[in-house]
Design an enzyme around this catalytic site. Structure first.
Site, PDB file in Angstrom:
ATOM      1  N   SER A  37     -19.022  24.731  15.649  1.00  0.00           N
ATOM      2  CA  SER A  37     -17.885  24.206  16.411  1.00  0.00           C
ATOM      3  C   SER A  37     -17.223  23.044  15.697  1.00  0.00           C
ATOM      4  CB  SER A  37     -18.344  23.783  17.797  1.00  0.00           C
ATOM      5  OG  SER A  37     -19.407  22.884  17.696  1.00  0.00           O
ATOM      6  N   HIS A  91     -14.585  30.680  13.895  1.00  0.00           N
ATOM      7  CA  HIS A  91     -14.983  29.981  15.124  1.00  0.00           C
ATOM      8  C   HIS A  91     -14.405  30.667  16.364  1.00  0.00           C
ATOM      9  CE1 HIS A  91     -14.810  26.104  17.711  1.00  0.00           C
ATOM     10  NE2 HIS A  91     -15.943  26.742  17.897  1.00  0.00           N
ATOM     11  N   GLU A 118     -10.646  30.640  15.172  1.00  0.00           N
ATOM     12  CA  GLU A 118     -10.212  29.758  14.087  1.00  0.00           C
ATOM     13  C   GLU A 118     -10.832  30.246  12.772  1.00  0.00           C
ATOM     14  OE1 GLU A 118      -9.578  25.283  15.713  1.00  0.00           O
ATOM     15  OE2 GLU A 118     -11.629  26.028  15.883  1.00  0.00           O
ATOM     16  N   ASN A 147     -11.425  21.880  18.646  1.00  0.00           N
ATOM     17  CA  ASN A 147     -12.375  20.859  19.089  1.00  0.00           C
ATOM     18  C   ASN A 147     -11.933  19.447  18.711  1.00  0.00           C
ATOM     19  OD1 ASN A 147     -14.079  22.408  20.602  1.00  0.00           O
ATOM     20  ND2 ASN A 147     -15.413  22.924  18.892  1.00  0.00           N
TER      21      ASN A 147
END
Ligand code: 3HC
Length: 284
Positions: free
Chosen positions: A120, A141, A153, A192
């Protein structure tokens, strides 16, 4: 390069979801886990999610059975020798992930195989450097729940071969039917980098007694049209995963916005990890 044989390391919350996505897309999938108990848990997680997809009318019973037929589990990473794509989705521990990448480098025989991490927020380059083929390593991701969230991602390190990023981007869009976006190998990538400060702020608001968890969540659902509020979302992501992401981003940036709230650390110390453990800020 046509990818037909893939694998996922870890059958936890994210690994199971990613394996399900791959199997539904027609891939021959192996899920590698550390022991029989973890295999059984991963298998049950995927079965439950596929059943839910059937119940929701998103998948036929035949397609569920076909997807299950394309999934195998192993506790021997050596079984991944012939894989063309491996996505690591182990817990967010840098040393564990580096050891997995070193193992993959040793066992995966195809020099054109792509080795990906679903981390992450950790630096992709550190996993790449654990291998002898850093140009074949990148971040891929997914978002929880992976079978439902459309985004992926694609994270290229400074050493990722642009052809590898292009191949993965095409695979994610055309084979998995998801929406790829390109992110740099920076703490938290795109999503994130924005989400973790938000979740930490919500926890600090709760911790300070400023508002209840119910009102914080109702505020973002009713006021900003989010599908769920930040406290419930932290429970869904997993409080351990939130903590590891905040810790790794804070270690690199020193940004107070991602300094892990004490409340979050205490919850994790107490084993209250959110939906996956049956209790986090809420009970499940
Ligand atoms: N398989 C396929 N489709 C499914 C499914 C499954 N197992 N479970 C649910 N769905 C579909 C439903 O059919 C429904 O589709 P529709 O909108 O077309 O009717 C849709 O998903 C929503 O399902 P429900 O209304 O039944 O709601 P649920 O309670 O099952 O799930 C939720 C709700 C999808 C979790 C929704 O609340 C949501 O999107 N929340 C936000 C989640 C989020 O933000 N995730 C990102 C977290 S960040 C992350 O993961 C990154 C990490 O690194 C920290």
């Amino acid at each position: 390069m046509s990818i037909e044989r893939s694998a996922v390391i870890g059958g936890g919350l994210m690994g199971a979801g990613i394996a399900e996505v791959l199997a539904k897309a027609g891939q021959d999938v192996i899920v590698s886990e550390v022991g029989e108990e973890a295999v059984a848990a991963g298998r049950a997680r995927i079965g439950k999610s596929l059943d839910k997809a059937v119940a929701k009318g998103k998948l036929s019973a035949e397609d569920r059975d076909a997807a299950l037929g394309r999934l195998r589990f192993t506790t021997d990473i050596g079984d991944l020798a012939d894989r063309q794509l491996v996505i690591e989705a182990a817990s967010e521990n840098e040393d564990v992930k580096k050891a997995i990448f070193a193992d993959l480098d040793r066992v995966v025989t195809d020099a054109h195989a792509i080795l990906a991490s679903n981390t992450s927020s950790m630096p992709i380059i550190r996993f790449a450097q654990a291998t002898s083929r850093p140009e074949r390593v990148l971040g891929v991701h997914f978002f929880n729940p992976a079978p439902v969230q459309p985004l992926v991602e694609i994270v290229s390190s400074v050493l990722t071969d642009p052809d590898v990023s292009r191949t993965m981007t095409g695979f994610v869009a055309e084979v998995l039917g998801k929406t790829p976006i390109q992110a740099g190998d920076r703490p938290g990538f795109i999503v994130n980098a924005l989400l973790i400060p938000y979740l930490c702020s919500a926890m600090r608001m709760l911790e300070s007694g400023f508002a209840t968890k119910e009102d914080i969540d109702a505020g973002m659902v009713g006021g900003c049209a989010h599908p769920m509020g930040p406290i419930a979302l932290a429970d869904l992501v997993g409080l351990d995963t939130c903590l590891f992401a905040a810790e790794s981003m804070y270690a690199e940036t020193g940004d107070p916005a991602v300094k892990p709230p004490v409340l979050l650390s205490r919850m994790v110390d107490a084993g209250l990890l959110g939906v996956k453990s049956g209790r986090g800020f809420y009970e499940y």
